[in-house]
Design a protein around this motif. Structure first.
Motif, PDB file in Angstrom:
ATOM      1  N   LYS A 134     -50.525  75.861-127.318  1.00 25.46           N
ATOM      2  CA  LYS A 134     -49.749  75.615-128.326  1.00 25.46           C
ATOM      3  C   LYS A 134     -48.896  76.730-128.594  1.00 25.46           C
ATOM      4  O   LYS A 134     -49.323  77.819-128.928  1.00 25.46           O
ATOM      5  CB  LYS A 134     -50.367  74.968-129.636  1.00 25.46           C
ATOM      6  N   GLU A 135     -47.517  76.611-128.497  1.00 28.70           N
ATOM      7  CA  GLU A 135     -46.740  77.507-128.881  1.00 28.70           C
ATOM      8  C   GLU A 135     -45.926  77.515-130.107  1.00 28.70           C
ATOM      9  O   GLU A 135     -45.183  76.265-130.423  1.00 28.70           O
ATOM     10  CB  GLU A 135     -45.516  77.626-127.737  1.00 28.70           C
ATOM     11  N   ARG A 180     -42.298  84.630-130.596  1.00 29.05           N
ATOM     12  CA  ARG A 180     -43.138  83.508-130.293  1.00 29.05           C
ATOM     13  C   ARG A 180     -44.479  83.689-130.008  1.00 29.05           C
ATOM     14  O   ARG A 180     -44.872  84.873-129.481  1.00 29.05           O
ATOM     15  CB  ARG A 180     -42.544  82.819-128.644  1.00 29.05           C
ATOM     16  N   ARG A 207     -43.921  74.906-134.558  1.00 30.85           N
ATOM     17  CA  ARG A 207     -44.598  74.588-133.256  1.00 30.85           C
ATOM     18  C   ARG A 207     -43.371  73.884-132.430  1.00 30.85           C
ATOM     19  O   ARG A 207     -42.824  72.826-132.685  1.00 30.85           O
ATOM     20  CB  ARG A 207     -45.792  73.713-133.365  1.00 30.85           C
ATOM     21  N   ILE A 208     -43.399  74.461-131.198  1.00 32.89           N
ATOM     22  CA  ILE A 208     -42.469  74.277-130.149  1.00 32.89           C
ATOM     23  C   ILE A 208     -42.983  73.484-129.095  1.00 32.89           C
ATOM     24  O   ILE A 208     -42.444  73.041-128.115  1.00 32.89           O
ATOM     25  CB  ILE A 208     -41.261  75.290-129.894  1.00 32.89           C
ATOM     26  N   ARG A 209     -44.420  73.565-128.918  1.00 30.60           N
ATOM     27  CA  ARG A 209     -44.946  73.190-127.576  1.00 30.60           C
ATOM     28  C   ARG A 209     -46.314  72.834-127.730  1.00 30.60           C
ATOM     29  O   ARG A 209     -46.960  73.676-128.422  1.00 30.60           O
ATOM     30  CB  ARG A 209     -44.641  74.048-126.408  1.00 30.60           C
ATOM     31  N   GLY A 212     -48.137  71.136-121.981  1.00 26.34           N
ATOM     32  CA  GLY A 212     -46.821  71.282-121.093  1.00 26.34           C
ATOM     33  C   GLY A 212     -45.805  70.895-121.629  1.00 26.34           C
ATOM     34  O   GLY A 212     -44.773  70.435-120.885  1.00 26.34           O
ATOM     35  N   LEU A 213     -45.899  70.258-122.699  1.00 24.90           N
ATOM     36  CA  LEU A 213     -44.648  69.224-123.344  1.00 24.90           C
ATOM     37  C   LEU A 213     -44.047  70.063-124.478  1.00 24.90           C
ATOM     38  O   LEU A 213     -44.567  70.377-125.605  1.00 24.90           O
ATOM     39  CB  LEU A 213     -45.409  67.941-123.560  1.00 24.90           C
ATOM     40  N   CYS A 214     -42.628  70.375-124.379  1.00 26.23           N
ATOM     41  CA  CYS A 214     -42.042  71.160-125.352  1.00 26.23           C
ATOM     42  C   CYS A 214     -41.358  70.208-126.347  1.00 26.23           C
ATOM     43  O   CYS A 214     -41.135  68.977-126.000  1.00 26.23           O
ATOM     44  CB  CYS A 214     -40.673  71.864-124.789  1.00 26.23           C
ATOM     45  N   GLU A 216     -38.531  68.291-128.032  1.00 28.68           N
ATOM     46  CA  GLU A 216     -37.417  67.990-127.572  1.00 28.68           C
ATOM     47  C   GLU A 216     -36.143  68.576-128.355  1.00 28.68           C
ATOM     48  O   GLU A 216     -36.161  68.682-129.740  1.00 28.68           O
ATOM     49  CB  GLU A 216     -37.251  66.292-127.651  1.00 28.68           C
ATOM     50  N   ASP A 231     -44.922  61.987-119.970  1.00 21.48           N
ATOM     51  CA  ASP A 231     -45.097  62.930-120.909  1.00 21.48           C
ATOM     52  C   ASP A 231     -46.069  63.183-121.453  1.00 21.48           C
ATOM     53  O   ASP A 231     -46.696  64.418-121.890  1.00 21.48           O
ATOM     54  CB  ASP A 231     -43.951  62.823-121.771  1.00 21.48           C
ATOM     55  N   LYS A 234     -48.340  65.372-119.787  1.00 21.38           N
ATOM     56  CA  LYS A 234     -48.146  66.858-119.774  1.00 21.38           C
ATOM     57  C   LYS A 234     -49.106  67.770-121.104  1.00 21.38           C
ATOM     58  O   LYS A 234     -49.218  68.708-121.225  1.00 21.38           O
ATOM     59  CB  LYS A 234     -46.668  67.024-120.100  1.00 21.38           C
TER      60      LYS A 234
END
Ligand code: URA
Length: 241
Positions: A134-135, A180, A207-209, A212-214, A216, A231, A234
């Motif tokens: 998680k990013e 990040r 949280r931006i990801r 593997g799904l960012c 939008e 999606d 991902k």
């Protein structure tokens, strides 16, 4: 399997049973070419052609997966007496499903929350063993220090004596207060506690990801979108990019 017509319409068109019955009474529904005005009529979605306003009714997807860009001030729970919940940001048509947020962000954290009714996927995504990354975008009170990256990568200790899995920190060359962070687990207040442990504090977190799904990039804060099957897959991807 035969089911009451108003129930089928409610499930497939995302309207209430009362609205579905009213649509029948108004002559908007046909079964195999015949207008049916009674909501109690028994119909079979698999065997018969059901039209609502002339358009075919199709079975709703088994599960729903929604990407929400959570605003600050909204809580990640299904009910809360005081604050708005992430579910309250969704249109009424989704309220009839057993949706819940898969994982929590703090009330003051913004960004990607997955809302679903697929308990098995949520379990896989959140299980400590799955290590789904998680990013987060982070803004700090004090400038980011170079040594943070090595501390985060080492599997640091945070308040309460808890040890974290190694995490990645990426500097922002344009803003010394921004960075990040990628986590591979989800401890309570983890990002905030990691920065507190190195003597700094988080002033903004997003949280931006997930996997593997960012998030939008064009999804406004407070807005949502329904994810497509490709999606959803991902979400469980473990590799970064
Ligand atoms: N880490 C935090 O401190 N807060 C969040 O909401 C998510 C991760």
């Amino acid at each position: 399997m035969k089911t009451r017509l108003d129930k089928l319409i409610s499930q497939c068109a995302g309207v209430s049973r009362t609205q579905a019955a009213a649509l029948c009474r108004a002559g908007k529904v046909s079964v195999d070419g015949a207008v049916i005005k009674s909501g109690a009529f028994q119909a079979d979605l698999q065997e018969q052609e059901l039209l609502l306003n002339g358009k075919p009714l199709t079975a709703p997807p088994e599960f729903l997966y929604i990407m929400l860009n959570k605003p600050q001030g909204v809580v990640c729970s299904t009910q809360d007496g005081l604050s708005p919940t992430v579910l309250s940001l969704l249109p009424d048509e989704y309220r009839r499903r057993e949706l819940f947020p898969a994982g929590r962000l703090d009330k003051d954290t913004e960004g990607f929350v997955l809302i679903t009714d697929d308990g098995a996927l949520a379990h896989k995504m959140l299980s400590p063993k799955s290590h789904v990354p998680k990013e987060y975008e982070v803004l700090l009170k004090e400038p980011v220090r170079e040594e943070y990256a090595a501390v985060f990568a080492s599997g640091m200790e945070i308040s309460g004596g808890e040890r974290c899995l190694p995490a990645e920190l990426f500097f922002n060359k344009d803003n010394p207060f921004a960075c990040r962070v990628v986590l591979h687990e989800g401890k309570y207040h983890q990002v905030k506690r990691m920065f507190a442990a190195v003597g700094n504090s988080v002033v903004f977190l997003k949280r931006i990801r997930i996997g593997g799904l960012c998030l939008e990039p064009n999804l406004a804060v407070g807005a949502h979108l329904v994810l497509l099957h490709k999606d959803v897959e991902k979400l469980l991807t473990r590799k970064g990019f």
